[in-house]
Design a protein around this motif. Sequence first.
Motif, short mmCIF file in Angstrom:
data_model
loop_
_atom_site.label_atom_id
_atom_site.label_comp_id
_atom_site.label_asym_id
_atom_site.label_seq_id
_atom_site.Cartn_x
_atom_site.Cartn_y
_atom_site.Cartn_z
N TRP A 1 0.74 -1.26 0.00
CA TRP A 1 -0.04 -0.05 -0.07
C TRP A 1 1.09 1.31 -0.10
CZ3 TRP A 1 -4.75 -1.40 -1.24
CH2 TRP A 1 -5.13 -2.61 -0.49
N GLY A 2 0.44 2.28 -0.40
CA GLY A 2 1.05 3.41 -0.22
C GLY A 2 0.80 4.29 1.02
N SER A 3 1.61 5.03 1.20
CA SER A 3 1.65 5.84 2.47
C SER A 3 1.73 7.44 2.28
CB SER A 3 2.67 5.20 3.34
OG SER A 3 3.90 5.57 2.95
N VAL A 4 1.48 8.05 3.52
CA VAL A 4 1.89 9.45 3.61
C VAL A 4 2.50 9.62 4.92
CG1 VAL A 4 0.81 11.69 3.86
CG2 VAL A 4 -0.11 10.24 2.14
N LEU A 5 3.65 10.30 5.03
CA LEU A 5 4.47 10.53 6.08
C LEU A 5 4.61 11.88 6.42
CD1 LEU A 5 7.49 8.06 4.94
CD2 LEU A 5 5.41 7.57 6.28
#
Length: 548
Positions: free
Chosen positions: A475-479
Amino acid sequence: MRRRAPRRPIEGLSDPVGYRRRRWSRSDPAGASLKRDLYVFSRRRRSFGSKVLRASIVFAALALGAWLLTRPSTAIITAQPPDAVIKLAGREATGSLTVEGLKPGDHQLRVERKGFATHEATLRVRRLRAARAEVALAPVPQALKVVCEAPGGAIVTVETGGRSVRGEGSVACTVPAGLARVMVARTGYNPFTRQMFVDSAATLTVRLDPEGQLVSSLGIIECAGAPKGVALTPDGGEAWATILDGPPSIQIFDPRTGKLKAEIDLGEHGAVEVVFDRAGKRAYTTQMETARVFEIDTASRRVIRTFDTGSPRNWSKVVALSPDEKTLYVSNWSGDSVSVIDLASGDLLDVIAVSDTPRGLYPSGDGRSLWVASFDTGVLERVDLESGGRQTVFRSPGGALRHLVADEKTGRLFISDMARDCIWVTEMATGRTKRFATTDRKPNTIALSPDGRVLFVSCRGANNPASYNIPGPEWGSVLLFDSSTGAGLDAIVGGNQCTALTVSADGALLVFSDFLDARIRSYEVPPFSTLASGGGGRWSQHAAGILK
């Protein structure tokens, strides 16, 4: 001369009408004085002036009466819901309407709003008084569906119109138009609560945030196709998503409710990136297939001008405005160049050759330099805008530089590197560059909070071995990083290929896209003090949720 004898007096009257009193006296034969009050009928002649005065008073009274009878009146209308549109005597307003100068008589009143029954009535306006009306529109039943995408077993509750509907995983119900309260809860996750105004059939898709996550989901918004870029208007009221495989080329949403507000077609193709001027009156968006930039009036949604970037091999991508907003810069991916467009004349001023596959752009705040990030070579260049000279400032060995953002107060430029899975930071004054932070796989779009204290990074996740155009194993992510220390403040596990990313001008709203899932997501961002004291939020735990 002989005096005319007076008329005979009448005795015993007490000031009768038409008579005037005289004092009469005479001496009797004995010498006594006799006095009595006598009344003599008098017909005094009125003067010409008095007749004119009386006639003037009568005329003035008649004129005043006629004037009062023909005076225009005022109508004051209020409506519920407060954004209902009121129409009367050719005037139109939202919520309340005051119309002055109305002729006495009957006037047609219309009050309307989407989701409610239209009210039509005759409003009688009388002389010398204000006509008042309060209209409450009747709500029309609407279909509402709430789906909790993850985790399973969540309890969904919808409250509206004095009743409550509850279900596991999802709820489908009919509600009266108006405010509805949606709640989703499950043990181990942050509860979700949303007040939403329902005025048409609606579906709300929710994904609960894991317990401990500091940013809060507002919901998931379905798009028409692959959302490559997204930008929030300066007031934060609209999210413009560029649809790469459009048309529609751009879809415009309310980022908090997810409601589709408008669509813009730019011919047979989609759009790549979009940026607004500071006033929010103009938007500029690129189209790869035609190597064009479109200037759009944000109020009317109409294309005002079209600019040719002069790129011989098309694929124009990132667009950036100069600090004075007089010049537009466009990176040409396949053209290995940057186009310079004068916004006053619309002329193409220059096409600057740069390193292979340029993407990220940053015009410096002093207007002297243009920073360019190249994908294939991993090179960061600085273009001197006065002389046209180029300087290679940094080269990432085996890197693929994608996006640039800068903090002018500290003079630091942040760079995402998709190949090295990291963020670099460059001192713009000296060109000195170092690794700022390690990220998840394939970091691409980055953004700084308005105060420069938080760096947001979207990461696509590992590619599918067969093709990056299909979902991969992660899955993609946002940090979220502390921009001063590089420490992780929070993390979101997203969908397939988190790509576009933007932060509102007040720093309270984060919007990003799941590119391959054709949707965008909105999140509320807490103040920096909350992030800084939150123990990293889900930073240390999020990696376990990335692998599918």
